[in-house]
Design an enzyme around this catalytic site. Structure first.
Site, PDB file in Angstrom:
ATOM      1  N   LYS A   1      41.022  37.909  61.015  1.00  0.00           N
ATOM      2  CA  LYS A   1      39.684  37.872  60.421  1.00  0.00           C
ATOM      3  C   LYS A   1      39.328  36.448  60.012  1.00  0.00           C
ATOM      4  CE  LYS A   1      37.022  39.771  56.540  1.00  0.00           C
ATOM      5  NZ  LYS A   1      37.087  40.672  55.346  1.00  0.00           N
TER       6      LYS A   1
ATOM      7  N   ASP B   1      51.560  37.449  52.898  1.00  0.00           N
ATOM      8  CA  ASP B   1      51.142  38.065  51.647  1.00  0.00           C
ATOM      9  C   ASP B   1      52.188  37.673  50.610  1.00  0.00           C
ATOM     10  OD1 ASP B   1      50.393  39.581  49.490  1.00  0.00           O
ATOM     11  OD2 ASP B   1      50.405  41.508  50.524  1.00  0.00           O
TER      12      ASP B   1
ATOM     13  N   ASN C   1      47.561  28.645  45.737  1.00  0.00           N
ATOM     14  CA  ASN C   1      46.155  28.932  45.492  1.00  0.00           C
ATOM     15  C   ASN C   1      45.828  30.423  45.505  1.00  0.00           C
ATOM     16  OD1 ASN C   1      43.121  28.315  45.552  1.00  0.00           O
ATOM     17  ND2 ASN C   1      43.411  29.357  47.525  1.00  0.00           N
TER      18      ASN C   1
ATOM     19  N   SER D   1      45.131  26.557  39.065  1.00  0.00           N
ATOM     20  CA  SER D   1      45.028  27.426  37.903  1.00  0.00           C
ATOM     21  C   SER D   1      43.550  27.761  37.679  1.00  0.00           C
ATOM     22  CB  SER D   1      45.642  26.739  36.684  1.00  0.00           C
ATOM     23  OG  SER D   1      45.570  27.559  35.550  1.00  0.00           O
TER      24      SER D   1
ATOM     25  N   TYR E   1      44.666  37.789  33.689  1.00  0.00           N
ATOM     26  CA  TYR E   1      44.397  36.623  34.543  1.00  0.00           C
ATOM     27  C   TYR E   1      44.710  35.341  33.769  1.00  0.00           C
ATOM     28  CZ  TYR E   1      41.585  33.200  37.172  1.00  0.00           C
ATOM     29  OH  TYR E   1      41.145  32.097  37.873  1.00  0.00           O
TER      30      TYR E   1
ATOM     31  N   LYS F   1      47.824  32.697  34.604  1.00  0.00           N
ATOM     32  CA  LYS F   1      47.547  31.279  34.842  1.00  0.00           C
ATOM     33  C   LYS F   1      48.263  30.399  33.813  1.00  0.00           C
ATOM     34  CE  LYS F   1      44.851  31.517  38.428  1.00  0.00           C
ATOM     35  NZ  LYS F   1      45.362  31.054  39.748  1.00  0.00           N
TER      36      LYS F   1
ATOM     37  N   THR G   1      31.850  30.214  45.304  1.00  0.00           N
ATOM     38  CA  THR G   1      32.731  30.816  46.305  1.00  0.00           C
ATOM     39  C   THR G   1      32.699  32.334  46.120  1.00  0.00           C
ATOM     40  OG1 THR G   1      34.748  30.955  44.971  1.00  0.00           O
ATOM     41  CG2 THR G   1      34.242  28.810  45.981  1.00  0.00           C
TER      42      THR G   1
END
Length: 305
Positions: free
Chosen positions: A44, A63, A98, A149, A163, A167, A198
């Protein structure tokens, strides 16, 4: 952006199939570097972003949430090093962690299964990449280690606390690695982006237990804001292309980063805030720390023998 004569590097970027990962990859490729980009669906990614391969980028199906990710990376590194032949000792790898996503809600509203699944990508995935690649960087006595981060890793955000916690953990681990890796000629960076235009905001999940009624006044407005931002990218000001170019500058030690690196202690990770929103939130957090620290002088000394 043209290369400035710095030797060609090998960039390894997880989550390179979209967003900031893709813009980093394209900036590095345009500068003449070799880029290996990972994604969970590279067919993809290849179809959607043909410019990546056209510029010489190589896709790797990966992954990082899977335990075999370390072995997959090691196999690729061995092939790359073999291609370099006698020059392999001078190969400069740029390792960019990332890959990741956000999870909205309070941890008490998340099942243990959801927490485990989330940490597999956003924490364990980081470690797997380090374990696979750092031995090569140390052996080569050169390299760059980059952790992507978020400003929310330094500024805790209750609306997506896991989250922020993930981080913050990777930031602390990265800082620890900086001290260990500096004697081997390896530079370390923590990148703390603010909001960028994004698809990241749309790549979110909600606590599988929903939102406790007591927390809805705080969490629900943020969930609504994130969902709105996923449909209207103009709600944030960050330019992804400029993000990629600034990261390239940081790696090459050029532009705004020439003087920054000249004055930096390389035994410590270089923290880079990208986005005026990130810089403002970082400054506010530092101010809070300073105020709290000043108040604790007498308290701290009061427990000495």
């Amino acid at each position: 952006m043209a290369s400035t004569g710095v030797s060609k590097k090998i960039w390894f970027i997880t989550g390179a199939s979209s967003g900031l990962g893709l813009t980093m990859a394209l900036s590095a490729l345009r500068a003449g570097h070799r880029v290996i980009g990972t994604g969970r669906n590279i067919e993809k990614a290849s179809s959607k972003h043909p410019e990546f391969a056209q510029l010489g980028g190589v896709w790797l199906q990966l992954d990082v949430a899977q335990p075999n990710a370390e072995q997959t990376i090691q196999q690729l590194v061995a092939k790359e090093e073999q291609k370099l032949g006698k020059d392999k000792d001078s190969a400069h790898w740029v390792v960019v962690n990332n890959a990741g996503n956000t999870l909205l809600g309070a941890v008490e509203d998340m099942s243990e299964g959801q927490i485990q699944e989330y940490l597999q990508t956003n924490l364990y995935g980081f470690v797997r990449v380090w374990k696979a690649l750092l031995p090569t960087l140390r052996r080569n006595r050169t390299g760059t280690l980059i952790s992507i981060s978020s400003i929310w890793g330094f500024v805790p955000k209750p609306e997506h606390m896991l989250y922020s916690a993930a981080k913050a953990t990777t930031e602390s681990l990265t800082e620890s690695y900086a001290t260990l890796l500096e004697p081997f000629g390896i530079r370390t960076m923590i990148i703390e982006p603010g909001g960028f235009r994004t698809p990241f905001a749309g790549n979110n999940s909600l606590a599988d237990g929903g939102i406790s009624e007591d927390y809805k006044p705080v969490i629900q407005p943020w969930v609504d804001l994130v969902n709105a931002a996923s449909k209207d990218l103009t709600m944030v000001n960050g330019d992804p292309v400029k993000f990629g170019d600034r990261l390239l500058d940081a790696v090459e030690g050029q532009g705004l980063f020439e003087s920054i690196w000249a004055e930096h202690d390389r035994a410590k990770a270089l923290r880079v805030q990208l986005g005026s929103d990130s810089y403002g939130l970082f400054e506010q957090r530092l101010s809070e720390f300073q105020k709290g620290f000043a108040k604790m002088a007498d308290v701290a000394k009061s427990t000495d023998v």
